[in-house]
Design a protein around this motif. Structure first.
Motif, mmCIF file in Angstrom:
data_model
loop_
_atom_site.group_PDB
_atom_site.id
_atom_site.type_symbol
_atom_site.label_atom_id
_atom_site.label_comp_id
_atom_site.label_asym_id
_atom_site.label_seq_id
_atom_site.Cartn_x
_atom_site.Cartn_y
_atom_site.Cartn_z
ATOM 1 N N GLY A 158 32.749 37.310 38.422
ATOM 2 C CA GLY A 158 31.754 36.292 38.147
ATOM 3 C C GLY A 158 31.939 35.074 39.029
ATOM 4 N N VAL A 159 31.037 34.128 38.819
ATOM 5 C CA VAL A 159 31.002 32.903 39.605
ATOM 6 C C VAL A 159 31.373 31.726 38.714
ATOM 7 N N VAL A 160 32.199 30.857 39.243
ATOM 8 C CA VAL A 160 32.578 29.626 38.552
ATOM 9 C C VAL A 160 31.949 28.462 39.322
ATOM 10 N N PRO A 161 31.032 27.732 38.686
ATOM 11 C CA PRO A 161 30.420 26.600 39.380
ATOM 12 C C PRO A 161 31.439 25.489 39.632
ATOM 13 N N ASN A 162 31.267 24.804 40.744
ATOM 14 C CA ASN A 162 32.092 23.640 41.063
ATOM 15 C C ASN A 162 33.582 23.945 40.970
ATOM 16 N N TYR A 163 33.994 25.033 41.580
ATOM 17 C CA TYR A 163 35.386 25.462 41.435
ATOM 18 C C TYR A 163 36.326 24.811 42.433
ATOM 19 N N GLY A 164 35.787 24.160 43.452
ATOM 20 C CA GLY A 164 36.652 23.525 44.428
ATOM 21 C C GLY A 164 35.897 22.535 45.296
ATOM 22 N N VAL A 165 36.682 21.763 46.045
ATOM 23 C CA VAL A 165 36.128 20.786 46.976
ATOM 24 C C VAL A 165 36.415 21.294 48.384
ATOM 25 N N ASP A 166 35.343 21.506 49.159
ATOM 26 C CA ASP A 166 35.530 22.024 50.510
ATOM 27 C C ASP A 166 36.016 20.920 51.448
ATOM 28 N N PRO A 167 36.410 21.273 52.669
ATOM 29 C CA PRO A 167 36.936 20.276 53.602
ATOM 30 C C PRO A 167 35.972 19.142 53.958
ATOM 31 N N LYS A 168 34.695 19.344 53.691
ATOM 32 C CA LYS A 168 33.714 18.283 53.950
ATOM 33 C C LYS A 168 33.480 17.403 52.724
ATOM 34 N N GLY A 169 34.183 17.720 51.619
ATOM 35 C CA GLY A 169 34.074 16.913 50.403
ATOM 36 C C GLY A 169 33.014 17.366 49.424
ATOM 37 N N ASN A 170 32.427 18.526 49.641
ATOM 38 C CA ASN A 170 31.386 19.045 48.747
ATOM 39 C C ASN A 170 31.973 19.942 47.672
ATOM 40 N N LEU A 171 31.451 19.840 46.458
ATOM 41 C CA LEU A 171 31.815 20.791 45.412
ATOM 42 C C LEU A 171 31.154 22.126 45.733
ATOM 43 N N VAL A 172 31.938 23.195 45.635
ATOM 44 C CA VAL A 172 31.414 24.530 45.922
ATOM 45 C C VAL A 172 31.765 25.472 44.778
ATOM 46 N N ASP A 173 30.981 26.534 44.680
ATOM 47 C CA ASP A 173 31.203 27.536 43.647
ATOM 48 C C ASP A 173 32.200 28.575 44.143
ATOM 49 N N GLY A 174 32.896 29.176 43.199
ATOM 50 C CA GLY A 174 33.860 30.213 43.531
ATOM 51 C C GLY A 174 33.489 31.525 42.888
ATOM 52 N N MET A 175 33.892 32.602 43.525
ATOM 53 C CA MET A 175 33.624 33.941 43.009
ATOM 54 C C MET A 175 34.961 34.653 42.822
ATOM 55 N N TYR A 176 35.130 35.291 41.676
ATOM 56 C CA TYR A 176 36.355 36.005 41.348
ATOM 57 C C TYR A 176 36.134 37.507 41.422
ATOM 58 N N PHE A 177 37.161 38.202 41.922
ATOM 59 C CA PHE A 177 37.136 39.655 42.064
ATOM 60 C C PHE A 177 38.433 40.238 41.496
ATOM 61 N N TYR A 178 38.380 41.545 41.198
ATOM 62 C CA TYR A 178 39.596 42.267 40.795
ATOM 63 C C TYR A 178 39.530 43.688 41.314
ATOM 64 N N LYS A 179 40.682 44.318 41.350
ATOM 65 C CA LYS A 179 40.752 45.727 41.705
ATOM 66 C C LYS A 179 41.885 46.359 40.919
ATOM 67 N N ASP A 180 41.571 47.456 40.249
ATOM 68 C CA ASP A 180 42.572 48.229 39.505
ATOM 69 C C ASP A 180 42.998 49.383 40.406
ATOM 70 N N LEU A 181 44.198 49.299 40.939
ATOM 71 C CA LEU A 181 44.673 50.294 41.886
ATOM 72 C C LEU A 181 44.892 51.662 41.253
ATOM 73 N N ARG A 182 44.971 51.719 39.923
ATOM 74 C CA ARG A 182 45.125 53.027 39.261
ATOM 75 C C ARG A 182 43.868 53.870 39.418
ATOM 76 N N GLU A 183 42.735 53.237 39.668
ATOM 77 C CA GLU A 183 41.475 53.965 39.840
ATOM 78 C C GLU A 183 41.448 54.753 41.131
ATOM 79 N N GLN A 184 42.367 54.483 42.042
ATOM 80 C CA GLN A 184 42.412 55.171 43.331
ATOM 81 C C GLN A 184 43.448 56.289 43.356
ATOM 82 N N GLU A 185 44.188 56.442 42.295
ATOM 83 C CA GLU A 185 45.269 57.443 42.293
ATOM 84 C C GLU A 185 44.740 58.830 42.037
#
Length: 185
Positions: A158-185
């Motif tokens: 999912g996306v988290v609004p206003n998750y960080g401040v970029d180098p130009k000083g703007n609030l930006v949104d962040g996106m989170y990911f995951y991977k379950d490595l057992r699904e590849q076994e």
């Protein structure tokens, strides 16, 4: 030209590469506006001592066994880095299987050569060997990485609004990911 296989960072062998690692991080911040721990000063310069100190601390975590860093060299001479990624493996009784993917950085000089695929592939092998089968990571919405991770099997949380401040000083949104490595076994 194809890339050589990635290399697992060893503080005894690779500590001299920390300035290159820090420079790639600074280049990504300055050229791409990447959220990567530090901001440039008001003149657009990076405090390279602070960035290098950060990587010295990461090197100590490698020695302690709580972090692994995967290096991708530009060619077989192993002098120039093309990129890297690290995984933090926090000591935890409740989540001993978790690895947090951090600082996947590719030098602007070596993009679109498969660096991300190579280093993440080796990172996943190292994570499995260390019993870390659940990987989590975050990136800025709108960054190139947002599109790379799904291609490599990472699922969007999912996306988290206003998750960080970029180098130009703007609030930006962040996106989170995951991977379950057992699904590849």
């Amino acid at each position: 030209m194809s890339l050589p296989p990635p290399t697992l960072y060893d503080p005894a062998k690779h500590k001299s590469l920390l300035p290159q690692i820090a420079q790639i991080q600074a280049d990504c911040i300055l050229q791409d506006n990447t959220l990567a721990t530090f901001h440039p000063d008001k003149y657009g310069r990076m405090d390279m001592q602070r960035v290098l100190h950060y990587w010295l601390a990461n090197s100590k975590q490698v020695e302690q066994g709580t972090r692994a860093i995967i290096l991708q060299f530009a060619d077989d001479n192993k002098e120039e880095l093309a990129g890297y990624v690290s995984v933090y493996m926090k000591v935890s009784e409740t989540r001993p299987f978790l690895g947090v993917v951090e600082k996947m950085m590719v030098s602007p000089l070596h993009r679109r050569r498969g660096v991300a695929r190579q280093v993440l592939g080796m990172l996943e092998e190292v994570a499995r060997e260390k019993g870390r089968w659940l990987l989590e990571l975050d990136t800025t919405v709108g960054s190139g990485a947002e599109f790379v991770y799904p291609k490599l099997g990472y699922k969007e949380l999912g996306v988290v609004p206003n998750y960080g401040v970029d180098p130009k000083g703007n609030l930006v949104d962040g996106m989170y990911f995951y991977k379950d490595l057992r699904e590849q076994e």
